[in-house]
Design a protein around this motif. Sequence first.
Motif, PDB file in Angstrom:
ATOM      1  N   LEU A   8       0.808  -1.219   0.000  1.00 21.61           N
ATOM      2  CA  LEU A   8       0.000   0.000   0.000  1.00 21.61           C
ATOM      3  C   LEU A   8       0.841   1.267   0.000  1.00 21.61           C
ATOM      4  CD1 LEU A   8      -2.760  -0.961   2.558  1.00 21.61           C
ATOM      5  CD2 LEU A   8      -2.845  -1.096   0.083  1.00 21.61           C
ATOM      6  N   ALA A   9       2.161   1.140  -0.060  1.00 22.72           N
ATOM      7  CA  ALA A   9       2.993   2.317   0.086  1.00 22.72           C
ATOM      8  C   ALA A   9       2.760   3.350  -1.000  1.00 22.72           C
ATOM      9  CB  ALA A   9       4.468   1.905   0.092  1.00 22.72           C
ATOM     10  N   ALA A  10       2.445   2.905  -2.200  1.00 27.69           N
ATOM     11  CA  ALA A  10       2.274   3.855  -3.309  1.00 27.69           C
ATOM     12  C   ALA A  10       1.139   4.827  -3.072  1.00 27.69           C
ATOM     13  CB  ALA A  10       2.041   3.087  -4.616  1.00 27.69           C
ATOM     14  N   ALA A  11       0.114   4.377  -2.344  1.00 25.04           N
ATOM     15  CA  ALA A  11      -1.034   5.251  -2.092  1.00 25.04           C
ATOM     16  C   ALA A  11      -0.664   6.445  -1.232  1.00 25.04           C
ATOM     17  CB  ALA A  11      -2.147   4.460  -1.413  1.00 25.04           C
ATOM     18  N   TRP A  12       0.503   6.367  -0.611  1.00 28.53           N
ATOM     19  CA  TRP A  12       0.896   7.428   0.325  1.00 28.53           C
ATOM     20  C   TRP A  12       1.959   8.370  -0.234  1.00 28.53           C
ATOM     21  CZ3 TRP A  12      -1.845   8.180   4.485  1.00 28.53           C
ATOM     22  CH2 TRP A  12      -2.702   7.140   4.857  1.00 28.53           C
ATOM     23  N   ALA A  13       2.510   8.056  -1.356  1.00 29.08           N
ATOM     24  CA  ALA A  13       3.691   8.771  -1.841  1.00 29.08           C
ATOM     25  C   ALA A  13       3.491  10.274  -1.894  1.00 29.08           C
ATOM     26  CB  ALA A  13       4.085   8.237  -3.213  1.00 29.08           C
ATOM     27  N   ALA A  14       2.338  10.699  -2.408  1.00 25.05           N
ATOM     28  CA  ALA A  14       2.124  12.143  -2.573  1.00 25.05           C
ATOM     29  C   ALA A  14       1.018  12.679  -1.686  1.00 25.05           C
ATOM     30  CB  ALA A  14       1.777  12.434  -4.033  1.00 25.05           C
ATOM     31  N   ALA A  15       0.441  11.812  -0.842  1.00 23.82           N
ATOM     32  CA  ALA A  15      -0.775  12.214  -0.134  1.00 23.82           C
ATOM     33  C   ALA A  15      -0.530  12.821   1.227  1.00 23.82           C
ATOM     34  CB  ALA A  15      -1.703  11.002   0.012  1.00 23.82           C
ATOM     35  N   LEU A  16       0.553  12.464   1.877  1.00 22.93           N
ATOM     36  CA  LEU A  16       0.681  12.787   3.286  1.00 22.93           C
ATOM     37  C   LEU A  16       1.866  13.693   3.574  1.00 22.93           C
ATOM     38  CD1 LEU A  16       0.010   9.228   4.648  1.00 22.93           C
ATOM     39  CD2 LEU A  16      -1.594  11.113   4.449  1.00 22.93           C
ATOM     40  N   SER A  17       1.677  14.609   4.456  1.00 20.90           N
ATOM     41  CA  SER A  17       2.772  15.446   4.936  1.00 20.90           C
ATOM     42  C   SER A  17       2.493  15.799   6.381  1.00 20.90           C
ATOM     43  CB  SER A  17       2.894  16.721   4.099  1.00 20.90           C
ATOM     44  OG  SER A  17       1.699  17.474   4.190  1.00 20.90           O
ATOM     45  N   VAL A  18       3.495  16.205   7.105  1.00 17.72           N
ATOM     46  CA  VAL A  18       3.359  16.521   8.518  1.00 17.72           C
ATOM     47  C   VAL A  18       3.145  18.012   8.678  1.00 17.72           C
ATOM     48  CG1 VAL A  18       4.487  16.472  10.765  1.00 17.72           C
ATOM     49  CG2 VAL A  18       4.784  14.574   9.170  1.00 17.72           C
ATOM     50  N   VAL A  19       2.113  18.399   9.384  1.00 12.64           N
ATOM     51  CA  VAL A  19       1.810  19.794   9.660  1.00 12.64           C
ATOM     52  C   VAL A  19       1.698  19.951  11.163  1.00 12.64           C
ATOM     53  CG1 VAL A  19       0.189  21.668   9.311  1.00 12.64           C
ATOM     54  CG2 VAL A  19       0.593  20.031   7.472  1.00 12.64           C
ATOM     55  N   SER A  20       2.479  20.858  11.738  1.00 10.54           N
ATOM     56  CA  SER A  20       2.404  21.067  13.178  1.00 10.54           C
ATOM     57  C   SER A  20       1.245  21.988  13.497  1.00 10.54           C
ATOM     58  CB  SER A  20       3.715  21.666  13.695  1.00 10.54           C
ATOM     59  OG  SER A  20       3.980  22.892  13.048  1.00 10.54           O
ATOM     60  N   ALA A 272      -9.513   1.798   1.886  1.00 11.46           N
ATOM     61  CA  ALA A 272      -9.166   2.509   3.119  1.00 11.46           C
ATOM     62  C   ALA A 272      -8.060   3.520   2.856  1.00 11.46           C
ATOM     63  CB  ALA A 272      -8.742   1.511   4.190  1.00 11.46           C
ATOM     64  N   ALA A 273      -7.032   3.114   2.081  1.00 11.82           N
ATOM     65  CA  ALA A 273      -5.930   4.025   1.768  1.00 11.82           C
ATOM     66  C   ALA A 273      -6.403   5.210   0.943  1.00 11.82           C
ATOM     67  CB  ALA A 273      -4.829   3.263   1.036  1.00 11.82           C
ATOM     68  N   ALA A 274      -7.274   4.948  -0.040  1.00 14.07           N
ATOM     69  CA  ALA A 274      -7.773   6.041  -0.872  1.00 14.07           C
ATOM     70  C   ALA A 274      -8.630   7.009  -0.066  1.00 14.07           C
ATOM     71  CB  ALA A 274      -8.564   5.469  -2.044  1.00 14.07           C
ATOM     72  N   ASN A 275      -9.426   6.475   0.848  1.00 12.26           N
ATOM     73  CA  ASN A 275     -10.236   7.351   1.701  1.00 12.26           C
ATOM     74  C   ASN A 275      -9.350   8.270   2.531  1.00 12.26           C
ATOM     75  OD1 ASN A 275     -12.593   6.164   0.782  1.00 12.26           O
ATOM     76  ND2 ASN A 275     -12.772   4.753   2.515  1.00 12.26           N
ATOM     77  N   LEU A 276      -8.289   7.692   3.089  1.00 10.11           N
ATOM     78  CA  LEU A 276      -7.402   8.503   3.923  1.00 10.11           C
ATOM     79  C   LEU A 276      -6.632   9.529   3.093  1.00 10.11           C
ATOM     80  CD1 LEU A 276      -6.558   8.923   6.806  1.00 10.11           C
ATOM     81  CD2 LEU A 276      -4.778   7.203   6.520  1.00 10.11           C
ATOM     82  N   ALA A 277      -6.152   9.106   1.932  1.00 13.14           N
ATOM     83  CA  ALA A 277      -5.409  10.025   1.072  1.00 13.14           C
ATOM     84  C   ALA A 277      -6.280  11.189   0.612  1.00 13.14           C
ATOM     85  CB  ALA A 277      -4.856   9.271  -0.135  1.00 13.14           C
ATOM     86  N   ALA A 278      -7.560  10.923   0.400  1.00 16.62           N
ATOM     87  CA  ALA A 278      -8.455  11.968  -0.096  1.00 16.62           C
ATOM     88  C   ALA A 278      -8.876  12.936   0.996  1.00 16.62           C
ATOM     89  CB  ALA A 278      -9.689  11.331  -0.745  1.00 16.62           C
ATOM     90  N   GLU A 279      -9.001  12.458   2.245  1.00 15.36           N
ATOM     91  CA  GLU A 279      -9.620  13.272   3.293  1.00 15.36           C
ATOM     92  C   GLU A 279      -8.652  13.791   4.347  1.00 15.36           C
ATOM     93  OE1 GLU A 279     -13.958  11.010   2.973  1.00 15.36           O
ATOM     94  OE2 GLU A 279     -13.031  11.287   4.927  1.00 15.36           O
TER      95      GLU A 279
END
Length: 983
Positions: A8-20, A272-279
Motif C-alpha cells: 500500500l505504500a504507493a497510495a501514500w507517496a504524494a498524499a501525506l505530509s506533517v503539519v504542526s 481505506a488508503a484512498a479514503n485517507l489520502a483523499a480526506e
Amino acid sequence: MLYRSIMLAAAWAAALSVVSAPVFAAPAAAPSDLARYVNPMVGTGGHGHTFPGPTLPFGMIQPGPDTRLTGWDGSSGYHDSDRVVYGFSHTHLSGTGVSDYGDVLLLPATGKVKWVSGYRYKGEDPLPFDASGYGSQFDKASERAEAGYYGVTLKDYGIKAEITTTLRTALHRWTFARAEQAHVMLDLSHRGELLASGLNVIDDYTVAGWRRTKAWAAHRPVYFIIRFDHPFKRVTGPIGQEQIKAALAFDLKAGEVLQAQVGISAVDSQGAAANLAAEQKGFAFERVRQQARAAWNRQLGRIEVEGSSEKDKRVFYTALYHSFVQPNTFQDVDGRYYGRDGRVHQSRDGTRYSVFSLWDTFRAAHPLYSIVERRRSADFIKTFIAQFKEGGRLPVWELWGNETDCMIAYHVVSVIADAYAKGIRNFDARAALEAMVKTAEVDKYGLTTYRKQGYLQGDEEAESVSKTLEYAYDDWCIAVLATALGEKEIAQRFAARAEGWRNLIDEKGHVHPRAKGRWMEGYDPAEVSVNFTEANGWQYGFFVPHNIAGFIARVGGNEKFLQLLDDCFNAQQGLSGRHQVDITGLVGQYAHGNEPSHHMAYLYAFGGQPWKTQALVKRLMDEMYDDTPDGLAGNEDCGQMSAWYVMSALGLYSVTPGQPDYVIGTPRFRRATIHLENGKRFTIRADGSGPYVQGAKLNGKPWSPVWLSHTAIMQGGELRFSMAATPSQWGSAVADRPRTGQVQTAEAVVLAPVASGPYRFKESAVLDAQALEAVDAIHYSTDGTVPDAASPRWQGPLTVQASTMLKLRARRGQYWSPVTEAPAVKLSEQLKIALRYAPNPQYAAGGAAALVDGIRGGNDFRLGGWLGFYGTDLDGVIDLGEPRALKRVAVNFLQDQNSWIFMPRALEVEASSDGKLWFALGSAANQVDEHADGSIIRELAVAADGKVARYVRVRGVAPVWCPDWHKGQGNRSFIFADEITVE
C-alpha cells in the motif's frame, strides 16, 4: 516482529505530509456556532446507549472511547458511569439495543506492554478493572465531548488523548506527559467474534490490515490503514497471535505529541488508503477539528431556533445532532461499497448508506429527513433498491451490508411511500414498488398466514398482535404508492390487507391476541408478553395510523376512543408480565422510552381534544429529555428518540408517514426557521406563553385545522401561533381534525368470527361463535371442509364429545371472511401429572396438562406450546390411573441457546406402584452441543423393558446456569419441555 509489506505504500507517496499545530487550541464560539449547544454526552448514561466520540453528519467513521464491552448498557461500547477507557475503536452504534462494531482498537500507553484487555465481566455486568491488563482510569473532569471532537486524559498512562474526524477517517492526537516505553496497542480481536484478520507493516510510519467479525451482523469485513506522524521503532505481537494484536513502540520525550490518521473501508485495503489520502492532507488536527465543527454548524443550521431557554436550545440541537449521526455513508471515495450479497459494487447514482433502524426511524426521523434532507432521502431509497437487487429483499434492520432481521414488519415501505407522497421523486418509483411488493410476499415471519387469514394468532407466530398491526400499516403504504403509480390491482390488494387489524379489536376496544380461533384467555393489556414487540396491549393499542377514523369507529366511537386514551395515559396500574428493559419513560401505560408509543399523544387531536395533545407533548418534552448524560428516556435508536423531540419542538408530528400531513402539537420556541433545500424558508412562530394554542395564522390568514400539509412547508412562509397557559377550543371542530389515511371501504373486509369454549376437555365441550361486526351469517363445518354458502348456518352453541376441528366463516353480501379454525381436543382421562416445580409464568402452556395432551410444541418456543423451567428441573409425576406394563418413557426438549434455553444434562426416569416406593428405570444423557445455534428439538427416551408401574417420575436435570462461554454467563438458564410420552 510482524511481517512487513509494501503493497500500500504507493497510495501514500504524494498524499501525506506533517503539519504542526497547537495542541490545546479550541474553536471560538460565534453567533452562528450552533455546535456550541451540542452535548454528545447526552444519552451516554441511563439506557440511552449513545456514544460520545466525534463523527460527521451521516459519517462512515465514529471513533471514540470504549469503556464497556458487554451487556445491554454496553451496546455502544461506552457508558457515562464508567471510569476506565480500554481503548479507542473506530466504529460505534448510536443508541441501539444490540451490540456490534468497535472495530480497530487503538490505545496509547506507557510502561510495559500488556497484551490482554483489563476488562472483566460476569454475565452482562462489568467487574472492576483488572490493572494487569491494558486500559486506563480517567477522571470525568478531564473528559470533553463536542460536535466533531472528543478528548480525555488517560490517568494511568499520563496521556491526553484527543480525536477528531472527517467523513471516512479519524485523526488522533496523543500528548505524552511522560514517555517511558511509549507505545500504541492495536487490537483486532476487540469486540465481536473474530472470524479472521490480517495485519501488515507498510513502512516505519504505516500499518494496514483487516478483520472479519460476527456479532449482530453475521459477517462484517473492515479494512483499515493507520499512518503515524512519528516513525515507530519496532512492532511486536504476542506469541501465536501475530495477526490479532500488535504493539508499536515509539521514541518520545515527555510532553511530545504523537498523531495517527486512520482510514477505514468495507471494501478493501486500497479503499481505506484512498479514503485517507483523499480526506487527510497532513496531520493538521486543529484544521480537521475546525472543519468537522463547521460541517456540523452547516448541518445544524438547517433549523434555527430562537427564544426559550439556553437549556432548551441544548436539548434541541443535541437532538438534531443525534438525528443526523446515522444512517452512515457506506461507500468509499471512489463510489465502491460492500453489497448485501457480500460482493463489491460501484454506485453511479448517489451515495450508498448503511445502518437503517427502520422499525424505529420510520416514525419521526425519516419524516424529519423528508423536510431537511430531501436529496439524501432519495439516496436512502436508492440504497434500499440496490439492497433489494443484491439481497432479494428490502432491508428490515440493515447493518454494514448485512440484514440482521431484527425487529418486525417491513417499514422500509413507509419511508419510500412517505418520501414519494412528499414530492421526493428522484428515484425509480416502479422499481421501488416492485421491491415493496416482493418483500411483503415472502413466505416467512408469519406472512404466509397473515396473507391467508388477515391476521396472526398467538399460537401461530410470536409477537402476533404487533406483527398484524404493523404489517397492516405497511401494506397501506404499499397501496399508497401503487395508487400514485396507477397500479390499481396492487393498490386494491394491499389496501384490503391493510384492514386486517380489525380482527384483533375486542368488545372493550382493546387489541386482543387470538389463539386457536378464540380470544386469548386471561388477557390483560398491561401485561408485557410474547404477543407484543417490546410492549404490551396498551402501548400497541392505538397503532392503526393509516385508518384512525376506522379505528375510532371500530372501538365504539369518538367518546370511547377518547376514554381509552385517557385510561392509557392516566392508568395507575403498573406493568405486569415479562420484564422488558426497553419499556421506560412511563406516563400511565404510555412508554416514551420505546417507539410503539411515540404517536399516541397526538391522537387526541383526531378525537377533537387537541388541547390534551398540547399538554401531553409539553409534558413529554419536559420530562423525557434533558441536557445531561441521562437525558433520554430510553434507547436513542439511531435518531428516533431525538427526532421525536425535534419534530415535536417545531410543533409538528407525522402520525401517519405516507400521508403528507403533520399533526399540530405545541411549538417549543418563540421562532423556528427551517432552511429548505429549495432555497425557501418556513418559519414557525409562537407568540405568548404557555403550551396551549389559542389560534393560528398561515401566511397571515387564519388557520383553524389542527394539521398542516407538507406542501405548505415546502412552499415556504410562516405559521404563527397565539399561545396561552389555558386550553382553548382551537382545532376541535370536526372539520378541523387531522385527515386519516383510509383507502379501503370497510364493506369489502369481513372479519373472522371468534370462537369460544375450551380448547382441551375431558368429557364434552360447549363451543360457541361470535361475529365481530354485523354480518349476514356465520357458516361452519366440523368435517374439515371450508365453510361456504352451502354449509350450515351457525345457530347457537355446539356440544362436542370427541376431538373436533370447528371451522367458521362469516359472510356479508358477496364478501367472505377468512376461515377461523377452532380445535377442541379431548384429553385422555387416564393420564394425570403433578409438577414439583412450577414453570415460568411466561411459558406455562396453559398448565402441566400440556405435557401429556398429545400435542407437541413447535420450533418456536414463544408460541405457548412449551413449558419453560427457569433455573429448575423438570420434575413431574405421571399417574397412569392403573398399573401398566411399560415399554418406553420419553420427553421432548427444546434448545435455543441464543434465548438462554439449553437441553437438560440428562433425563432420569423412575417408576412406582404406590407413589411411595420408587425404582429407577434408567437415564438418557443429552447429546446436543450446547453451542449449537437455532431451535433444536430432541427426544430423550428410556426403555422400561415391560416393568409394571402406575406412577412414572421424569426428571429433566437442568444445567441451572448459563455456561461460562455464553453471553448469559452468571445468569440462570431455561429448559423447555413438551411432550411426555409413556408407552
